[in-house]
Design a protein around this motif. Sequence first.
Motif, PDB file in Angstrom:
ATOM      1  N   UNK A   1       0.503  -0.964   0.115  1.00 49.10           N
ATOM      2  CA  UNK A   1       0.150   0.212   0.047  1.00 49.10           C
ATOM      3  C   UNK A   1       1.143   1.207   0.203  1.00 49.10           C
ATOM      4  N   UNK A   2       2.319   1.339   0.280  1.00 50.64           N
ATOM      5  CA  UNK A   2       3.095   1.901   0.588  1.00 50.64           C
ATOM      6  C   UNK A   2       3.679   2.285  -0.301  1.00 50.64           C
ATOM      7  N   UNK A   3       4.076   0.751  -1.583  1.00 52.15           N
ATOM      8  CA  UNK A   3       4.310   1.931  -2.990  1.00 52.15           C
ATOM      9  C   UNK A   3       3.233   2.426  -3.280  1.00 52.15           C
ATOM     10  N   UNK A   4       1.638   2.279  -3.825  1.00 55.62           N
ATOM     11  CA  UNK A   4       1.228   2.360  -4.052  1.00 55.62           C
ATOM     12  C   UNK A   4       1.144   3.842  -3.572  1.00 55.62           C
ATOM     13  N   UNK A   5       1.030   4.653  -2.430  1.00 54.19           N
ATOM     14  CA  UNK A   5       0.710   5.917  -2.072  1.00 54.19           C
ATOM     15  C   UNK A   5       1.867   6.359  -2.879  1.00 54.19           C
ATOM     16  N   UNK A   6       3.114   6.073  -2.665  1.00 59.20           N
ATOM     17  CA  UNK A   6       3.954   6.698  -3.818  1.00 59.20           C
ATOM     18  C   UNK A   6       4.164   7.108  -4.857  1.00 59.20           C
ATOM     19  N   UNK A   7       3.438   6.091  -6.145  1.00 56.49           N
ATOM     20  CA  UNK A   7       3.128   6.123  -7.214  1.00 56.49           C
ATOM     21  C   UNK A   7       2.273   7.547  -7.270  1.00 56.49           C
ATOM     22  N   UNK A   8       0.680   7.146  -6.625  1.00 56.38           N
ATOM     23  CA  UNK A   8      -0.120   7.965  -6.630  1.00 56.38           C
ATOM     24  C   UNK A   8       0.595   9.743  -6.376  1.00 56.38           C
ATOM     25  N   UNK A   9       1.124   9.985  -5.135  1.00 57.53           N
ATOM     26  CA  UNK A   9       1.812  11.501  -5.562  1.00 57.53           C
ATOM     27  C   UNK A   9       2.800  12.092  -6.526  1.00 57.53           C
ATOM     28  N   UNK A  10       3.512  10.950  -7.362  1.00 54.91           N
ATOM     29  CA  UNK A  10       4.076  11.172  -8.254  1.00 54.91           C
ATOM     30  C   UNK A  10       3.237  11.202  -9.422  1.00 54.91           C
ATOM     31  N   UNK A  11       1.745  10.410  -9.219  1.00 62.18           N
ATOM     32  CA  UNK A  11       1.203  11.532 -10.444  1.00 62.18           C
ATOM     33  C   UNK A  11       0.320  12.235  -9.983  1.00 62.18           C
ATOM     34  N   UNK A  12       0.064  12.996  -9.232  1.00 59.73           N
ATOM     35  CA  UNK A  12      -0.818  14.167  -8.611  1.00 59.73           C
ATOM     36  C   UNK A  12       0.527  14.913  -9.338  1.00 59.73           C
ATOM     37  N   UNK A  13       1.944  14.598  -8.969  1.00 65.94           N
ATOM     38  CA  UNK A  13       2.464  15.783  -9.362  1.00 65.94           C
ATOM     39  C   UNK A  13       3.254  16.129 -10.649  1.00 65.94           C
ATOM     40  N   UNK A  14       2.837  15.229 -11.085  1.00 66.09           N
ATOM     41  CA  UNK A  14       3.274  14.854 -12.526  1.00 66.09           C
ATOM     42  C   UNK A  14       2.594  15.580 -13.592  1.00 66.09           C
ATOM     43  N   UNK A  15       1.255  14.844 -13.231  1.00 67.35           N
ATOM     44  CA  UNK A  15      -0.366  15.274 -13.408  1.00 67.35           C
ATOM     45  C   UNK A  15      -0.462  17.328 -13.131  1.00 67.35           C
ATOM     46  N   UNK A  16      -0.132  17.483 -12.370  1.00 63.42           N
ATOM     47  CA  UNK A  16      -0.123  19.098 -12.101  1.00 63.42           C
ATOM     48  C   UNK A  16      -1.497  18.595 -11.238  1.00 63.42           C
ATOM     49  N   UNK A  17      -1.494  18.038 -10.695  1.00 66.82           N
ATOM     50  CA  UNK A  17      -2.951  18.330  -9.528  1.00 66.82           C
ATOM     51  C   UNK A  17      -2.880  17.954  -8.525  1.00 66.82           C
ATOM     52  N   UNK A  18      -4.164  18.166  -7.747  1.00 63.77           N
ATOM     53  CA  UNK A  18      -4.281  17.721  -5.794  1.00 63.77           C
ATOM     54  C   UNK A  18      -4.513  16.811  -5.525  1.00 63.77           C
ATOM     55  N   UNK A  19      -5.582  16.130  -6.140  1.00 60.44           N
ATOM     56  CA  UNK A  19      -6.196  15.244  -5.867  1.00 60.44           C
ATOM     57  C   UNK A  19      -6.342  14.096  -6.491  1.00 60.44           C
ATOM     58  N   UNK A  20      -6.951  12.849  -5.681  1.00 59.86           N
ATOM     59  CA  UNK A  20      -6.888  11.565  -6.665  1.00 59.86           C
ATOM     60  C   UNK A  20      -8.571  11.624  -7.328  1.00 59.86           C
ATOM     61  N   UNK A  21      -9.037  12.819  -7.560  1.00 62.68           N
ATOM     62  CA  UNK A  21     -10.145  13.003  -7.775  1.00 62.68           C
ATOM     63  C   UNK A  21     -10.096  13.636  -9.091  1.00 62.68           C
ATOM     64  N   UNK A  22      -9.290  14.614  -8.982  1.00 60.40           N
ATOM     65  CA  UNK A  22      -9.223  15.504 -10.037  1.00 60.40           C
ATOM     66  C   UNK A  22      -8.124  14.929 -11.661  1.00 60.40           C
ATOM     67  N   UNK A  23      -7.360  14.227 -10.748  1.00 62.51           N
ATOM     68  CA  UNK A  23      -6.552  13.125 -11.808  1.00 62.51           C
ATOM     69  C   UNK A  23      -7.230  11.795 -12.649  1.00 62.51           C
ATOM     70  N   UNK A  24      -7.942  11.256 -11.803  1.00 62.90           N
ATOM     71  CA  UNK A  24      -9.059  10.417 -12.824  1.00 62.90           C
ATOM     72  C   UNK A  24      -9.357  11.478 -13.303  1.00 62.90           C
ATOM     73  N   UNK A  25     -10.309  13.136 -13.399  1.00 61.63           N
ATOM     74  CA  UNK A  25     -11.265  13.578 -14.162  1.00 61.63           C
ATOM     75  C   UNK A  25      -9.946  13.486 -15.743  1.00 61.63           C
ATOM     76  N   UNK A  26      -9.083  14.810 -14.866  1.00 58.93           N
ATOM     77  CA  UNK A  26      -8.115  14.742 -16.273  1.00 58.93           C
ATOM     78  C   UNK A  26      -8.040  13.779 -17.451  1.00 58.93           C
ATOM     79  N   UNK A  27      -6.924  12.355 -16.680  1.00 56.03           N
ATOM     80  CA  UNK A  27      -7.023  11.047 -17.393  1.00 56.03           C
ATOM     81  C   UNK A  27      -8.114  10.818 -18.337  1.00 56.03           C
ATOM     82  N   UNK A  28      -9.239  11.136 -17.533  1.00 56.85           N
ATOM     83  CA  UNK A  28     -10.980  10.572 -18.713  1.00 56.85           C
ATOM     84  C   UNK A  28     -10.510  11.844 -19.612  1.00 56.85           C
ATOM     85  N   UNK A  29     -10.848  12.832 -19.398  1.00 61.92           N
ATOM     86  CA  UNK A  29     -10.839  13.968 -20.378  1.00 61.92           C
ATOM     87  C   UNK A  29      -9.419  13.929 -21.486  1.00 61.92           C
ATOM     88  N   UNK A  30      -8.356  13.560 -21.461  1.00 65.37           N
ATOM     89  CA  UNK A  30      -7.950  12.788 -22.121  1.00 65.37           C
ATOM     90  C   UNK A  30      -7.456  12.092 -22.768  1.00 65.37           C
TER      91      UNK A  30
END
Length: 227
Positions: A192-221
């Motif tokens: 789970x800890x590795x997952x958390x690291x991946x998620x925070x890297x994803x948020x940083x790279x996609x320049x979004x604040x939270x997982x919901x925004x990451x999903x919305x951005x991913x769907x839009x694109x």
Amino acid sequence: MTVKIAIIDDHQLFREGVKRILEFEKTFEVVAEGEDGEEALDIIEKYHPDVVLMDINMPHQNGVEATRKLIEAYPETKIIILSIHDDESYVTHALKSGATGYLLKEMDSDALIEAVKVVAEGGSYLHPKITHNLVEEFRKLSNRYTPGGTYQQPPAVVPPLHLLTPRECEVLQLLADGKSNRAIGDALYISEKTVKNHVSNILQKLKVKDRTQAVVTAIKNGWVEVR
Ligand SMILES: [Mg+2]
């Protein structure tokens, strides 16, 4: 910096459980508890909590109504709805009333802590199941039939390999599927800890604040499959 929290719920045992979980975090302080919506306003006035955890079903005044009134009077207050309902009408009403978080009472303690942290920092947090339902709604709305009735091929899914590692793309897809950190860990055979690291890297790279925004951005694109 301490996050001051108020818990509004009509069940004492639930409040006690939530309080106990939150107080494991050194940076959290539960400053007040209340048992119905009417009490919530007094509590805000008196204790100025940063985050309010608000039950939906309560006597006298329900959580959605109370949230609307609180946000009207104190627009800065961050409110997380606690509910047993995952259907869309509840979620829509809650978010329209100004709440920035929506948790299901079936959540685990990690999700509760994460939600309070994210919301306190100005992000929004939806329970993974709720994210999944929203994705489902989005899928229905993105009507694949033209007015003439001919079927339109959905656009091909292209993982964002220009931004993320292949592993992070996999995690992003599982976020869109509505999976919790634990479920993502199980699916990919990682902790789970590795997952958390991946998620925070994803948020940083996609320049979004939270997982919901990451999903919305991913769907839009078109980066993830809506399945
Ligand atoms: Mg209740």
